[in-house]
Write an enzyme that holds these catalytic residues in place. Structure first.
Site: not given
Length: 143
Positions: A65, A98
């Site tokens: 977006c 991570h």
């Protein structure tokens, strides 16, 4: 591999280019995004992406977006979704390594198309490191 993609009007050009990239790699794409530039509501196109990732119908997702924020907020309302709003490939790499991000949120109005394509490549090619990161992921509550 199968990827769901969803976008609002700000991300149409980016979505079309990303779909081309994915298909050139033999990746199956489920397209929930608009193909037009008329104003639409991003949740209508990003909730289905999160639903497919959540339900295991696809391996990963990409949402786009204008700022990436609305799409990211929407997808992260779903269980077991780790949507990462990223603005460069280094952040994408860390989000995968991570955080085991399973949906990439792109801010179309703040990154170039070549950056977006590079970020998608990084998203696809980076693996979760596990280890100490695994216990952190387990502490993210599911709804």
């Amino acid at each position: 591999m199968k990827i769901a993609i969803g976008n609002d009007h700000a991300g149409t050009d980016y979505k079309l280019a990303i779909v081309g990239l994915l298909k050139s790699k033999g990746i199956e794409v489920v397209n929930y995004g608009t193909d037009g530039v008329d104003s639409v509501d991003y949740p209508d196109f990003t909730h289905p992406v999160a639903t497919d990732v959540e339900g295991g119908k696809v391996d990963m997702g990409i949402v786009i977006c204008g700022s990436g924020n609305g799409a990211s907020m929407t997808i992260n309302k779903h269980q077991n979704i780790r949507g990462a709003l990223c603005w460069n490939k280094e952040i994408v790499q860390l989000a995968r390594e991570h955080n085991d991000a399973n949906i990439l949120s792109l801010p179309a109005r703040f990154i170039s198309l070549p950056q977006a394509l590079d970020m998608v490549e990084t998203f696809l090619n980076t693996k979760f490191e596990g280890g100490r990161h695994e216990r952190r992921i387990e502490k993210i509550p599911c709804r």
